[in-house]
Design a protein around this motif. Structure first.
Motif, mmCIF file in Angstrom:
data_model
loop_
_atom_site.group_PDB
_atom_site.id
_atom_site.type_symbol
_atom_site.label_atom_id
_atom_site.label_comp_id
_atom_site.label_asym_id
_atom_site.label_seq_id
_atom_site.Cartn_x
_atom_site.Cartn_y
_atom_site.Cartn_z
ATOM 1 N N VAL A 17 0.840 -1.188 0.000
ATOM 2 C CA VAL A 17 0.000 0.000 0.000
ATOM 3 C C VAL A 17 0.879 1.243 0.000
ATOM 4 C CG1 VAL A 17 -0.204 -0.087 2.524
ATOM 5 C CG2 VAL A 17 -1.864 1.223 1.213
ATOM 6 N N ASN A 18 0.453 2.262 -0.747
ATOM 7 C CA ASN A 18 1.203 3.518 -0.740
ATOM 8 C C ASN A 18 0.282 4.691 -0.458
ATOM 9 O OD1 ASN A 18 0.334 4.963 -3.280
ATOM 10 N ND2 ASN A 18 1.054 3.048 -4.199
ATOM 11 N N ILE A 19 0.898 5.828 -0.169
ATOM 12 C CA ILE A 19 0.173 7.069 0.079
ATOM 13 C C ILE A 19 0.496 8.025 -1.074
ATOM 14 C CG2 ILE A 19 -0.147 9.019 1.654
ATOM 15 C CD1 ILE A 19 0.917 7.117 3.889
ATOM 16 N N PRO A 20 -0.406 8.206 -2.023
ATOM 17 C CA PRO A 20 -0.115 9.090 -3.162
ATOM 18 C C PRO A 20 0.193 10.523 -2.700
ATOM 19 C CG PRO A 20 -2.033 7.733 -3.613
ATOM 20 C CD PRO A 20 -1.712 7.547 -2.169
ATOM 21 N N MET A 21 1.195 11.138 -3.327
ATOM 22 C CA MET A 21 1.590 12.498 -2.980
ATOM 23 C C MET A 21 1.739 13.313 -4.260
ATOM 24 S SD MET A 21 4.421 11.736 0.004
ATOM 25 C CE MET A 21 5.389 10.619 -1.028
ATOM 26 N N ILE A 22 1.374 14.588 -4.226
ATOM 27 C CA ILE A 22 1.496 15.435 -5.416
ATOM 28 C C ILE A 22 2.675 16.409 -5.309
ATOM 29 C CG2 ILE A 22 -0.941 15.251 -5.974
ATOM 30 C CD1 ILE A 22 -1.328 18.072 -4.813
ATOM 31 N N GLY A 23 3.310 16.432 -4.153
ATOM 32 C CA GLY A 23 4.461 17.303 -3.962
ATOM 33 C C GLY A 23 5.755 16.612 -4.373
ATOM 34 N N ARG A 24 6.880 17.232 -4.029
ATOM 35 C CA ARG A 24 8.175 16.721 -4.459
ATOM 36 C C ARG A 24 8.930 15.936 -3.388
ATOM 37 N NH1 ARG A 24 10.469 22.235 -6.975
ATOM 38 N NH2 ARG A 24 9.306 23.020 -5.185
ATOM 39 N N ALA A 25 8.352 15.810 -2.200
ATOM 40 C CA ALA A 25 9.008 15.019 -1.160
ATOM 41 C C ALA A 25 9.102 13.568 -1.599
ATOM 42 C CB ALA A 25 8.241 15.119 0.161
#
Length: 267
Positions: free
Chosen positions: A236-244
């Motif tokens: 499972v992952n946590i989608p992110m829209i930033g650059r971290a």
């Protein structure tokens, strides 16, 4: 109530030894420091064997209430000078009250027989702040248990205990577990085991959670071991829209636990 005047007193020497893990493990005891933690420990009937305070804090009504409750429960209470007290304190700005607590033992027997449960599993999470934060969030999200592998920060160290903010007394925690064995048990009872993977697997909001779920979070720098990844039901992952590149282990675990809680409340 007794007064201690010497650093050679055997009770003081024992309390000071509990600053070190090997002595905590040998004695099955640990130090609790601070007003809030002791209030929580007393409220939830933690097993306290001794309490210490220094003579400069007697005017504090919260500390006086703690002392009075311990005397009512026949828990030995010790007064000492501030300088001697600070010898057993683990904080930079002590609130003037410390207790010795006895560890509680838990097992999985009753939990895995339940129709519904949620567990968080920590594999070699080494930062005490992360471990404490995850336990505190698991408590807040209504999780039933936290399970730690060998190599995790000691849940009974002062830093970890303070990070739990009292949740240590609210939920069962089992340290030093064999995760491959544990995952086999969870699989046998139909639990969904979810391995946190920063860049792999399904988004956490697309998963169809079950009545029995276990989130597995790995080491801060290495993540989960290959053996645990392979044995889990899903990645499972946590989608992110930033650059971290990734999230802190405590933050990631908290988001995943909240997602399970959200689905549970929506049902």
């Amino acid at each position: 109530m007794k007064i201690i005047t010497s650093s050679q007193n055997k009770v003081i020497k024992h309390a000071k030894s509990l600053q070190f893990k090997k002595y905590r493990d040998a004695a099955g005891e640990y130090l609790l420091e601070g007003i809030k933690l002791l209030q929580e420990a007393i409220k939830y009937d933690a097993d306290i064997s001794h309490i210490f305070y220094h003579d400069e804090v007697l005017g504090n009504p919260d500390i006086q209430d703690i002392i009075d409750t311990c005397i009512e429960r026949k828990i030995p209470v010790y007064e000492m000078e501030e300088k001697l007290f600070l010898d057993i304190s683990e904080t930079k700005t002590s609130q003037g009250v410390i207790a010795i607590g006895k560890k509680r033992d838990y097992d999985m027997t009753s939990l895995i027989k339940q129709k519904c449960f949620n567990i968080v599993m920590l594999e070699e999470v080494q930062d005490p702040g992360n471990v404490g934060t995850i336990i505190r969030t698991a408590d807040a999200c209504g999780f039933d248990m936290a399970i730690l592998s060998k190599g995790c920060a000691d849940i009974y160290s002062g830093k970890t205990i303070r990070s739990t903010m009292g949740s240590l007394f609210h939920m069962p925690i089992i340290p030093d577990m064999d995760f491959e064995h544990m995952l086999g048990i969870l699989e046998s009872v139909g639990a969904l085991t979810l391995a946190a993977a920063p860049h792999d697997g399904m988004p956490c909001y697309d998963i169809r959670y079950k009545d029995k779920n276990a989130i597995i979070v790995g080491n801060e720098s290495k993540g989960l071991t290959g053996a645990v990844m392979d044995k889990a039901s899903l990645k499972v992952n946590i989608p992110m829209i930033g650059r971290a590149e990734s999230l802190n282990a405590g933050v990631a675990a908290s988001i995943l636990m909240y997602e399970i809680m959200r689905h549970r409340l929506a049902r």
